[in-house]
Design a protein around this motif. Structure first.
Motif, PDB file in Angstrom:
ATOM      1  N   VAL A  88     -87.818  41.839  38.933  1.00 42.09           N
ATOM      2  CA  VAL A  88     -87.201  42.096  40.238  1.00 42.09           C
ATOM      3  C   VAL A  88     -85.693  41.872  40.172  1.00 42.09           C
ATOM      4  CG1 VAL A  88     -86.962  41.175  42.582  1.00 42.09           C
ATOM      5  CG2 VAL A  88     -89.226  41.668  41.660  1.00 42.09           C
ATOM      6  N   PHE A  89     -85.276  40.774  39.549  1.00 43.60           N
ATOM      7  CA  PHE A  89     -83.850  40.465  39.477  1.00 43.60           C
ATOM      8  C   PHE A  89     -83.097  41.522  38.678  1.00 43.60           C
ATOM      9  CE2 PHE A  89     -79.986  38.499  37.953  1.00 43.60           C
ATOM     10  CZ  PHE A  89     -79.542  37.805  39.065  1.00 43.60           C
ATOM     11  N   SER A  90     -83.606  41.885  37.513  1.00 41.25           N
ATOM     12  CA  SER A  90     -82.928  42.881  36.671  1.00 41.25           C
ATOM     13  C   SER A  90     -82.902  44.250  37.341  1.00 41.25           C
ATOM     14  CB  SER A  90     -83.622  42.979  35.307  1.00 41.25           C
ATOM     15  OG  SER A  90     -83.507  41.755  34.601  1.00 41.25           O
ATOM     16  N   THR A  91     -83.992  44.608  37.994  1.00 41.67           N
ATOM     17  CA  THR A  91     -84.043  45.889  38.701  1.00 41.67           C
ATOM     18  C   THR A  91     -83.037  45.928  39.842  1.00 41.67           C
ATOM     19  OG1 THR A  91     -86.389  46.156  38.153  1.00 41.67           O
ATOM     20  CG2 THR A  91     -85.533  47.489  39.968  1.00 41.67           C
ATOM     21  N   SER A  92     -82.910  44.813  40.563  1.00 40.10           N
ATOM     22  CA  SER A  92     -81.952  44.764  41.672  1.00 40.10           C
ATOM     23  C   SER A  92     -80.516  44.911  41.171  1.00 40.10           C
ATOM     24  CB  SER A  92     -82.114  43.462  42.463  1.00 40.10           C
ATOM     25  OG  SER A  92     -81.731  42.342  41.690  1.00 40.10           O
ATOM     26  N   LEU A  93     -80.205  44.338  40.013  1.00 38.56           N
ATOM     27  CA  LEU A  93     -78.874  44.506  39.432  1.00 38.56           C
ATOM     28  C   LEU A  93     -78.606  45.969  39.093  1.00 38.56           C
ATOM     29  CD1 LEU A  93     -78.355  41.447  37.022  1.00 38.56           C
ATOM     30  CD2 LEU A  93     -77.039  41.995  39.074  1.00 38.56           C
ATOM     31  N   GLN A  94     -79.605  46.650  38.552  1.00 36.97           N
ATOM     32  CA  GLN A  94     -79.446  48.062  38.219  1.00 36.97           C
ATOM     33  C   GLN A  94     -79.171  48.895  39.468  1.00 36.97           C
ATOM     34  OE1 GLN A  94     -83.176  48.784  36.324  1.00 36.97           O
ATOM     35  NE2 GLN A  94     -82.667  47.632  34.464  1.00 36.97           N
ATOM     36  N   ILE A  95     -79.923  48.634  40.517  1.00 37.08           N
ATOM     37  CA  ILE A  95     -79.743  49.393  41.758  1.00 37.08           C
ATOM     38  C   ILE A  95     -78.375  49.124  42.364  1.00 37.08           C
ATOM     39  CG2 ILE A  95     -80.616  49.759  44.095  1.00 37.08           C
ATOM     40  CD1 ILE A  95     -83.400  49.034  43.048  1.00 37.08           C
ATOM     41  N   ASN A 143     -68.528  42.219  45.754  1.00 36.97           N
ATOM     42  CA  ASN A 143     -69.529  41.628  46.648  1.00 36.97           C
ATOM     43  C   ASN A 143     -70.904  42.262  46.459  1.00 36.97           C
ATOM     44  OD1 ASN A 143     -67.803  39.780  47.857  1.00 36.97           O
ATOM     45  ND2 ASN A 143     -67.107  41.241  49.392  1.00 36.97           N
ATOM     46  N   ILE A 144     -70.934  43.569  46.233  1.00 35.98           N
ATOM     47  CA  ILE A 144     -72.213  44.252  46.027  1.00 35.98           C
ATOM     48  C   ILE A 144     -72.916  43.720  44.781  1.00 35.98           C
ATOM     49  CG2 ILE A 144     -73.255  46.469  45.372  1.00 35.98           C
ATOM     50  CD1 ILE A 144     -71.239  47.820  47.248  1.00 35.98           C
ATOM     51  N   MET A 145     -72.170  43.567  43.689  1.00 35.47           N
ATOM     52  CA  MET A 145     -72.773  43.112  42.440  1.00 35.47           C
ATOM     53  C   MET A 145     -73.163  41.630  42.479  1.00 35.47           C
ATOM     54  SD  MET A 145     -73.149  45.731  40.686  1.00 35.47           S
ATOM     55  CE  MET A 145     -73.834  44.847  39.280  1.00 35.47           C
ATOM     56  N   SER A 146     -72.649  40.904  43.458  1.00 35.08           N
ATOM     57  CA  SER A 146     -72.978  39.474  43.553  1.00 35.08           C
ATOM     58  C   SER A 146     -74.229  39.212  44.382  1.00 35.08           C
ATOM     59  CB  SER A 146     -71.800  38.717  44.168  1.00 35.08           C
ATOM     60  OG  SER A 146     -71.651  39.047  45.540  1.00 35.08           O
ATOM     61  N   ILE A 147     -74.719  40.228  45.090  1.00 37.54           N
ATOM     62  CA  ILE A 147     -75.833  40.029  46.027  1.00 37.54           C
ATOM     63  C   ILE A 147     -77.101  39.486  45.353  1.00 37.54           C
ATOM     64  CG2 ILE A 147     -77.487  41.311  47.461  1.00 37.54           C
ATOM     65  CD1 ILE A 147     -75.005  42.910  48.462  1.00 37.54           C
ATOM     66  N   PRO A 148     -77.534  40.012  44.197  1.00 37.73           N
ATOM     67  CA  PRO A 148     -78.738  39.446  43.567  1.00 37.73           C
ATOM     68  C   PRO A 148     -78.592  37.963  43.225  1.00 37.73           C
ATOM     69  CG  PRO A 148     -78.221  41.581  42.609  1.00 37.73           C
ATOM     70  CD  PRO A 148     -77.052  41.208  43.472  1.00 37.73           C
ATOM     71  N   TYR A 149     -77.393  37.543  42.829  1.00 41.27           N
ATOM     72  CA  TYR A 149     -77.175  36.132  42.479  1.00 41.27           C
ATOM     73  C   TYR A 149     -77.227  35.252  43.729  1.00 41.27           C
ATOM     74  CZ  TYR A 149     -75.686  38.093  38.019  1.00 41.27           C
ATOM     75  OH  TYR A 149     -75.641  38.772  36.820  1.00 41.27           O
ATOM     76  N   ASN A 150     -76.603  35.706  44.819  1.00 36.75           N
ATOM     77  CA  ASN A 150     -76.665  34.938  46.069  1.00 36.75           C
ATOM     78  C   ASN A 150     -78.096  34.858  46.585  1.00 36.75           C
ATOM     79  OD1 ASN A 150     -73.947  34.611  45.942  1.00 36.75           O
ATOM     80  ND2 ASN A 150     -73.452  35.758  47.782  1.00 36.75           N
ATOM     81  N   ALA A 151     -78.818  35.976  46.486  1.00 34.55           N
ATOM     82  CA  ALA A 151     -80.215  36.001  46.934  1.00 34.55           C
ATOM     83  C   ALA A 151     -81.063  35.026  46.129  1.00 34.55           C
ATOM     84  CB  ALA A 151     -80.777  37.418  46.809  1.00 34.55           C
TER      85      ALA A 151
END
Length: 510
Positions: A88-95, A143-151
């Motif tokens: 899930v985390f890796s997929t979210s980074l790709q998206i 900010n967009i690329m940081s969203i998975p890390y904040n989540a």
């Protein structure tokens, strides 16, 4: 020790940590806003707010993925599936990487054209506005690329990370103010560049923290097509809600610029900062409790989920009302103390926007509950559709000659309609009893409001504006809201809990 007790303690601890963070950041934010308004001037301050808002509008593309990322990461932590969590985390980074590319393309084409041809920019400030614009594009991508890390941090409920790392953010923003006052160059350009550098620095720190503490935050280059489709589908229907959110924030900001110019944008910018400052008191509490709502659904405990939703909505409203009642009564005085130059319309903007925030406190638990189910198609179509009408209705009323504040009245009315829509659809999704929802949320908060405002309004009318009235009104608001909330807003069990905690504190303090 029961799971509920453990969860309640975790929520309390995380809330306290987030409040410590909030007090620090809010104090710095209020100070820096005043200085920046003075250094830039009203027009340049308005230009910064409206130009940066163009890129924020394009960020709606990512709005659905914010909800999807937070939901899927939290859900997998709740279900205990570590392998899927990594995917899930890796997929979210790709998206998010694809979304970043789309934002850059739109920003450098449609957005650039809109800025050059349609925006009302003062003479001689277009070049500076273009600098602000380009910095805003880069900041948006960061900010967009940081969203998975904040989540990931929120899902793991490691709120101490936000509390401690916010010190870095605060120090850097204070440094911006100092450098801005010393700079001999165009201050609007310098401000935009320095803010971009700060955002990039803070994002790198958060990313490093996640990679050190959470195993799943290390990117694995592989494509899970099924998961990609599932998350994209979730995000696709959440798109409507995020689009509506952008249109009734930055869209209205653009509309105000076209009809009234950058001075009104400056007033809205100040009002937004004031609203954001008080909203943080509730956001921190909700950030601490939201993961538990999702996790209780993942574990199949709907009764506990309902209880958390009721408590979140009721406590959030009461907490925000506790803070905002003295602000609503003493807005003119507070703005005079905070700012030397108060743009026109700021007071009325603040009043209406705070009322919108109060309404939305009861909506947040519904939003999180719907995301937890994963069944967002009909929900987002209906609620997003309602909120999407805010912009065209606002355009119509402005075209008919209505004042600037009318757009926020439209927003307030449509938010009420949207909330009734949320409740109706959750009735089947999570077996939510509507009557129980009203009895546990709206009846207590309406009673609390009506009883608590009587004494503060009476006191406010007895004094002339000044420090004495502010202190007396503030004390009266604290006393009145506290007593009303305790006897009307809290349940019997909650009153017993607070009394027990209070007696323990007094006993240990002796």
């Amino acid at each position: 020790m029961s799971d509920n007790t453990t969860n309640n303690k975790r929520i309390a601890k995380n809330t306290l940590l987030l409040y410590a963070r909030m007090l620090l950041t809010m104090t710095v934010s209020l100070y820096t806003s005043r200085v920046i308004l003075q250094v830039l001037g009203v027009e340049d301050f308005g230009v910064y707010n409206v130009v940066g808002g163009i890129i924020s509008m394009f960020a709606f593309i990512n709005g659905g993925m914010v909800a999807a990322t937070q939901r899927y990461i939290t859900f997998e932590i709740g279900s205990g599936n570590k392998e899927k969590l990594k995917r899930v985390f890796s997929t979210s980074l790709q998206i998010h990487a694809v979304i970043s590319i789309l934002v850059i393309i739109l920003g450098e084409t449609v957005g650039l054209w809109f800025l050059s041809e349609k925006m009302v920019i003062p003479n001689g400030r277009m070049e500076s506005a273009l600098w602000v614009y380009q910095c805003s594009i880069l900041a948006c991508v960061v900010n967009i690329m940081s969203i998975p890390y904040n989540a990931d941090i929120v899902a793991h409920e490691k709120m101490s990370a936000f509390a401690y790392l916010s010190i870095v953010d605060v120090v850097l923003k204070l440094l911006i103010v100092y450098l801005l006052m010393l700079s001999p160059f165009d201050k609007l350009v310098v401000y935009a560049v320095l803010l971009l550098i700060v955002q990039l620095s803070v994002r790198l720190v958060y990313t490093r923290y996640c990679k050190k503490h959470f195993e799943e935050s290390s990117y694995v280059h592989s494509f899970d097509v099924a998961l990609l489709k599932e998350m994209s589908g979730f995000a696709g229907w959440s798109f409507w809600g995020s689009l509506a959110g952008v249109l009734y924030t930055q869209g209205l900001n653009m509309l105000l610029n076209v009809f009234f110019g950058p001075v009104v944008n400056a007033a809205r910018g100040i009002a937004v900062q004031a609203q954001s400052a008080v909203q943080q008191f509730v956001t921190n509490f909700q950030m601490a409790i939201n993961p538990q709502i999702t996790k209780t659904f993942a574990s199949g405990n709907l009764e506990q989920m309902h209880s958390l939703m009721f408590r979140s909505a009721r406590f959030s409203f009461i907490l925000l009302f506790f803070i905002t009642l003295p602000v609503l009564l003493e807005t003119d005085f507070l703005l005079t103390i905070w700012l030397k130059t108060v743009p026109d319309d700021t007071v009325v903007f603040i009043h209406i926007m705070i009322c919108i925030s109060l309404i939305y406190t009861t909506a947040n638990p519904c939003v999180i509950a719907n995301q937890a189910t994963g069944k967002v198609k009909v929900y987002q179509a209906v609620v997003g559709g309602v909120l999407l009408t805010i912009l065209p209705i606002s355009y119509t009323v402005l075209k008919l000659g209505a004042p600037a504040y009318s757009v926020f009245i439209v927003h307030f009315c449509m938010e009420l309609v949207a909330q009734f829509s949320r409740m109706y659809m959750l009735r089947k999704l999570i077996n939510l009893p509507i009557r129980q929802y009203f009895n546990n949320i709206y009846i207590p908060i309406v009673g609390t409001v009506f009883v608590s405002i009587i004494l503060p309004i009476f006191v406010h009318m007895q004094f002339e504006e000044g420090w004495l009235r502010f202190i007396v009104v503030g004390f009266t608001c604290v006393l009145s809201v506290s007593l009303s909330a305790f006897f009307i807003g809290f349940t019997k069990n909650e009153r017993e809990f607070f009394l027990d905690k209070g007696l323990r504190i007094l006993k240990n303090g002796r």
